[in-house]
Write a protein that holds these residues in place. Sequence first.
Motif, PDB file in Angstrom:
ATOM      1  N   PRO A  95       1.183  -1.421   0.184  1.00  0.00           N
ATOM      2  CA  PRO A  95      -0.220  -0.025  -0.298  1.00  0.00           C
ATOM      3  C   PRO A  95       1.379   1.753   0.235  1.00  0.00           C
ATOM      4  O   PRO A  95       0.233   2.503  -0.522  1.00  0.00           O
ATOM      5  CB  PRO A  95      -0.798   0.032   1.433  1.00  0.00           C
ATOM      6  N   ALA A  96       2.187   1.969   0.565  1.00  0.00           N
ATOM      7  CA  ALA A  96       2.824   2.011   0.312  1.00  0.00           C
ATOM      8  C   ALA A  96       3.490   2.424  -0.426  1.00  0.00           C
ATOM      9  O   ALA A  96       4.411   3.563  -0.990  1.00  0.00           O
ATOM     10  CB  ALA A  96       4.017   1.612   2.080  1.00  0.00           C
ATOM     11  N   ALA A  97       3.660   1.473  -1.742  1.00  0.00           N
ATOM     12  CA  ALA A  97       4.092   2.035  -3.016  1.00  0.00           C
ATOM     13  C   ALA A  97       3.463   3.293  -3.553  1.00  0.00           C
ATOM     14  O   ALA A  97       2.528   3.019  -4.069  1.00  0.00           O
ATOM     15  CB  ALA A  97       4.579   0.508  -4.247  1.00  0.00           C
ATOM     16  N   THR A  98       4.722   4.124  -4.304  1.00  0.00           N
ATOM     17  CA  THR A  98       4.041   5.236  -5.075  1.00  0.00           C
ATOM     18  C   THR A  98       4.148   4.835  -6.807  1.00  0.00           C
ATOM     19  O   THR A  98       4.529   5.483  -7.827  1.00  0.00           O
ATOM     20  CB  THR A  98       4.418   6.142  -4.925  1.00  0.00           C
ATOM     21  N   GLY A  99       5.059   3.837  -6.683  1.00  0.00           N
ATOM     22  CA  GLY A  99       5.466   3.434  -8.221  1.00  0.00           C
ATOM     23  C   GLY A  99       5.291   2.122  -8.796  1.00  0.00           C
ATOM     24  O   GLY A  99       5.358   1.094  -8.317  1.00  0.00           O
ATOM     25  N   LEU A 100       4.937   1.714  -9.661  1.00  0.00           N
ATOM     26  CA  LEU A 100       4.871   0.564 -10.832  1.00  0.00           C
ATOM     27  C   LEU A 100       5.635   0.391 -12.012  1.00  0.00           C
ATOM     28  O   LEU A 100       5.202   1.472 -12.729  1.00  0.00           O
ATOM     29  CB  LEU A 100       3.324   0.150 -11.008  1.00  0.00           C
ATOM     30  N   LEU A 101       6.348  -0.419 -12.306  1.00  0.00           N
ATOM     31  CA  LEU A 101       6.698  -0.907 -13.429  1.00  0.00           C
ATOM     32  C   LEU A 101       6.223  -2.258 -13.574  1.00  0.00           C
ATOM     33  O   LEU A 101       5.985  -3.282 -13.284  1.00  0.00           O
ATOM     34  CB  LEU A 101       8.002  -1.010 -13.429  1.00  0.00           C
ATOM     35  N   LEU A 102       5.710  -2.038 -15.257  1.00  0.00           N
ATOM     36  CA  LEU A 102       4.992  -3.564 -15.663  1.00  0.00           C
ATOM     37  C   LEU A 102       6.115  -3.777 -16.560  1.00  0.00           C
ATOM     38  O   LEU A 102       6.053  -3.401 -18.159  1.00  0.00           O
ATOM     39  CB  LEU A 102       3.800  -2.424 -16.316  1.00  0.00           C
ATOM     40  N   ALA A 138      -1.002  -7.223 -17.634  1.00  0.00           N
ATOM     41  CA  ALA A 138      -0.969  -6.002 -16.923  1.00  0.00           C
ATOM     42  C   ALA A 138      -0.950  -4.912 -17.557  1.00  0.00           C
ATOM     43  O   ALA A 138      -1.597  -4.643 -16.711  1.00  0.00           O
ATOM     44  CB  ALA A 138       0.535  -6.446 -15.723  1.00  0.00           C
ATOM     45  N   ALA A 139      -0.308  -4.538 -18.498  1.00  0.00           N
ATOM     46  CA  ALA A 139      -0.548  -2.870 -18.812  1.00  0.00           C
ATOM     47  C   ALA A 139      -1.391  -2.999 -19.242  1.00  0.00           C
ATOM     48  O   ALA A 139      -2.466  -1.585 -19.318  1.00  0.00           O
ATOM     49  CB  ALA A 139       0.726  -2.778 -19.693  1.00  0.00           C
ATOM     50  N   VAL A 140      -2.580  -3.743 -19.922  1.00  0.00           N
ATOM     51  CA  VAL A 140      -3.797  -3.899 -21.025  1.00  0.00           C
ATOM     52  C   VAL A 140      -4.927  -3.837 -19.483  1.00  0.00           C
ATOM     53  O   VAL A 140      -5.832  -3.215 -19.840  1.00  0.00           O
ATOM     54  CB  VAL A 140      -3.254  -4.708 -21.376  1.00  0.00           C
ATOM     55  N   ALA A 141      -3.754  -4.837 -18.459  1.00  0.00           N
ATOM     56  CA  ALA A 141      -5.722  -4.681 -17.737  1.00  0.00           C
ATOM     57  C   ALA A 141      -5.087  -3.541 -16.443  1.00  0.00           C
ATOM     58  O   ALA A 141      -6.247  -3.196 -15.943  1.00  0.00           O
ATOM     59  CB  ALA A 141      -5.453  -6.266 -16.717  1.00  0.00           C
ATOM     60  N   LEU A 142      -4.030  -2.860 -16.028  1.00  0.00           N
ATOM     61  CA  LEU A 142      -4.122  -1.848 -15.323  1.00  0.00           C
ATOM     62  C   LEU A 142      -5.095  -0.803 -15.544  1.00  0.00           C
ATOM     63  O   LEU A 142      -5.514  -1.001 -14.294  1.00  0.00           O
ATOM     64  CB  LEU A 142      -2.752  -1.863 -14.727  1.00  0.00           C
ATOM     65  N   ARG A 185      -9.125   2.220 -12.699  1.00  0.00           N
ATOM     66  CA  ARG A 185     -10.320   2.472 -11.798  1.00  0.00           C
ATOM     67  C   ARG A 185     -11.377   2.360 -11.042  1.00  0.00           C
ATOM     68  O   ARG A 185     -11.818   3.544 -10.244  1.00  0.00           O
ATOM     69  CB  ARG A 185     -10.941   2.934 -13.082  1.00  0.00           C
ATOM     70  N   ALA A 186     -11.473   0.937 -10.772  1.00  0.00           N
ATOM     71  CA  ALA A 186     -12.180  -0.196  -9.872  1.00  0.00           C
ATOM     72  C   ALA A 186     -11.734   0.653  -8.556  1.00  0.00           C
ATOM     73  O   ALA A 186     -12.285   0.501  -7.341  1.00  0.00           O
ATOM     74  CB  ALA A 186     -12.089  -1.518 -10.255  1.00  0.00           C
ATOM     75  N   ARG A 187     -10.171   0.848  -8.365  1.00  0.00           N
ATOM     76  CA  ARG A 187     -10.301   0.941  -6.607  1.00  0.00           C
ATOM     77  C   ARG A 187     -10.337   2.644  -6.082  1.00  0.00           C
ATOM     78  O   ARG A 187      -9.242   3.095  -5.571  1.00  0.00           O
ATOM     79  CB  ARG A 187      -8.217   0.793  -6.378  1.00  0.00           C
ATOM     80  N   GLY A 188     -10.202   3.402  -7.034  1.00  0.00           N
ATOM     81  CA  GLY A 188     -10.333   4.997  -7.542  1.00  0.00           C
ATOM     82  C   GLY A 188      -9.246   5.142  -7.341  1.00  0.00           C
ATOM     83  O   GLY A 188      -9.740   6.300  -7.292  1.00  0.00           O
ATOM     84  N   LEU A 189      -8.166   5.135  -8.199  1.00  0.00           N
ATOM     85  CA  LEU A 189      -7.114   5.337  -8.024  1.00  0.00           C
ATOM     86  C   LEU A 189      -6.823   6.064  -9.749  1.00  0.00           C
ATOM     87  O   LEU A 189      -7.272   5.660 -10.765  1.00  0.00           O
ATOM     88  CB  LEU A 189      -5.855   4.654  -7.544  1.00  0.00           C
ATOM     89  N   SER A 190      -6.063   7.331  -9.840  1.00  0.00           N
ATOM     90  CA  SER A 190      -5.606   7.510 -10.971  1.00  0.00           C
ATOM     91  C   SER A 190      -4.006   7.749 -11.266  1.00  0.00           C
ATOM     92  O   SER A 190      -3.508   7.698 -10.242  1.00  0.00           O
ATOM     93  CB  SER A 190      -6.397   9.245 -11.538  1.00  0.00           C
ATOM     94  N   SER A 191      -3.644   7.988 -12.932  1.00  0.00           N
ATOM     95  CA  SER A 191      -2.034   7.918 -13.074  1.00  0.00           C
ATOM     96  C   SER A 191      -1.765   9.093 -13.469  1.00  0.00           C
ATOM     97  O   SER A 191      -2.741   9.605 -14.498  1.00  0.00           O
ATOM     98  CB  SER A 191      -1.305   6.399 -13.729  1.00  0.00           C
ATOM     99  N   PRO A 192      -0.827   9.733 -12.961  1.00  0.00           N
ATOM    100  CA  PRO A 192       0.019   9.500 -12.193  1.00  0.00           C
ATOM    101  C   PRO A 192      -0.262   9.757 -10.812  1.00  0.00           C
ATOM    102  O   PRO A 192       0.317   9.938  -9.800  1.00  0.00           O
ATOM    103  CB  PRO A 192       1.610  10.190 -13.308  1.00  0.00           C
ATOM    104  N   HIS A 193      -1.451  10.798 -10.458  1.00  0.00           N
ATOM    105  CA  HIS A 193      -1.900  11.596  -9.561  1.00  0.00           C
ATOM    106  C   HIS A 193      -1.798  10.266  -8.007  1.00  0.00           C
ATOM    107  O   HIS A 193      -0.661  10.762  -7.203  1.00  0.00           O
ATOM    108  CB  HIS A 193      -3.372  11.816  -9.635  1.00  0.00           C
TER     109      HIS A 193
END
Lengths: 339, 339
Positions: free
Chosen positions: A238-245, A250-254, A259-267
Amino acid sequence: MATIGDVARVAGVSRSTASYALSGKRAISLEVRERVDSAVRELGYTPNAGARALATSQTHVLGLLVQFLEDEFAPAMLQYMLGISNVARELGYDILMVTDPDGARALERITDSRMVDGVILLNVADDDVRLPVLRSSGRPGALVGLPGDCTGLDVFDLDFAEAGRVMVDRLADLGHREIVLVSQPEHVVERGGAYVWRLRDAALAQASVRGVELHEVYGESQQPAVSRSLNAVLDAFPAATGLLLHNEAAAVALPAVLRARGLSSPHDLSVIGRYSDEFARTFALPFSSIDSAPDRLGRMAVRQVVRRIENPKLHEPHVVRFIPPELVERGSSAPVRPV
Amino acid sequence: MATIGDVARVAGVSRSTASYALSGKRAISLEVRERVDSAVRELGYTPNAGARALATSQTHVLGLLVQFLEDEFAPAMLQYMLGISNVARELGYDILMVTDPDGARALERITDSRMVDGVILLNVADDDVRLPVLRSSGRPGALVGLPGDCTGLDVFDLDFAEAGRVMVDRLADLGHREIVLVSQPEHVVERGGAYVWRLRDAALAQASVRGVELHEVYGESQQPAVSRSLNAVLDAFPAATGLLLHNEAAAVALPAVLRARGLSSPHDLSVIGRYSDEFARTFALPFSSIDSAPDRLGRMAVRQVVRRIENPKLHEPHVVRFIPPELVERGSSAPVRPV
DNA sequence: CGTAATCTTCGAACCGGTTCGACGATGAGC
DNA sequence: GCTCATCGTCGAACCGGTTCGAAGATTACG
């Protein structure tokens, strides 16, 4: 269908003269050349590829060995195939596409029967069973992908180690201190997908240099496992702020997972992938990525094979060429937010 | 490399005897056959494909003509190619993959030079320029996709008209009274993508029979236009309760569009698509769909071409075969909710 | 025992190109 | 006018298989 004998008869010359008139390998009078040309047009003559191959020991066909493995994302492979096919045609070669799961046997078959002048191998594993066959075949061959032992082979690949470093550096520069690398499925690695660990090891080393905590996990290649595993990753770190794919699926699914988790990138999360530009466009992927440049790699491989085919005497040393990774910016990385 | 002459010499027989021993086309004594076989093993003999092609006029290669058009979704094409390649190999044929944008010229080249025994055409347009070339080539050829004029051709395709009816019936049965059909981009239709209007016309007719109001719109093939156009559709027809997607890119984009609008399927909107099962799995598409069955169609096309190659005397009438649409249930359609 | 039928193998021709060596015609040089 | 290159063309061999007709050996039969 018309043969060169028919052409010769219509033009009133011998077969050999007709052949020389068409190939230009000996001087032929202008008048005869024109008679031959018009006979060719009149008869709609096209040389018989089999006969020519028999006489010249050249087929002008390249074998393209692809493997579609269960846990690999097939659409990514298509890019390589198309690039290779197009360059080959530009250089006057056709492509014999071989998808046989038993690549070694298939390779032996097409080289021993002299169906192809050279081959391109995709999907090369660290200890690829096709390599001994290729070496002993004596035919020119180029690989897209780096195996453990390159002796006697021309190899082209992305510099995955440098790619790993570039990815880590980018996020480190932006202040990220805990990031996750999602690799290919464990299967792919076990099978000898060397590019996976080349990128991973370099990323881990660079993370340690830069004082970044890098968690490394295997991804999945098929739905719904892909999305499930991405969710698990986000839960686990949960504390990770960056993701390398390093995983196309995984890139297609992310995007949907975020969105489902209410998150957005890069915010909420900085993301960097590794896939081709074409791939990003097709799937509207919004993440910056290291360009895997399938068209460039395919082009290099074909050119090299054709060089060797057409200069058989030229005993140039074999090359292992890495193309430097390029980060294509799509705005999915940002400075880490102050907590 | 060893030739059949070498084999004959080592076995102490004539070339013709060696040939017969290997092909089994004439009776050969057990003893000689064994001597030939062991000579083959000793020398590692493999017949030269070019020489054999010259002698028999058979190459055991099939041409596969694919076109990758700007506004078509390339990954969908891959399914057909793989199916075809695998079946061909099962039947003892290799695949010459041709991606030349000038398909007619490429087809003429490979048939005139007798590189292939037959061809498979993908991506067939209503008035496809490759068809005259194929007809005049005299070689067996099968199409995946229905053109306007099928005379002299073997054609395999999904029954798109029936697919349109099935889609409409499904929603009509569930009580839907206003639905929207999102087709391929207008481009595709103009270029002769007959399958688009076959499905559409049948859907419109069936809608009228069933008393359903069917709105028909062109979709897009690339992001971000795809999502934009889906939103426009939802805005334009707020009372529509059903959506038919005859467009892969739209199907891939729809889940995100729905989520962004706070809608869910089938609760707010019943959705039915048209794509392969493999496609749905790759992209985790949650919508029920008419299976486009690329592997089945490819298999049928290859089998038919091989039948004609291997029974050249057999002048069977040409076939136009439609496979009946199958609705793969993924739970994205539900009875319309009472207002 | 002679002859016809059968079995097995061989030689030669063919598929359709390419290429080497040679040969006649032409032109240059002396 | 003779020799020597050069040019343009031809015939023949070759690439590596397949296949047809025939011939020799063996067996069957009357």
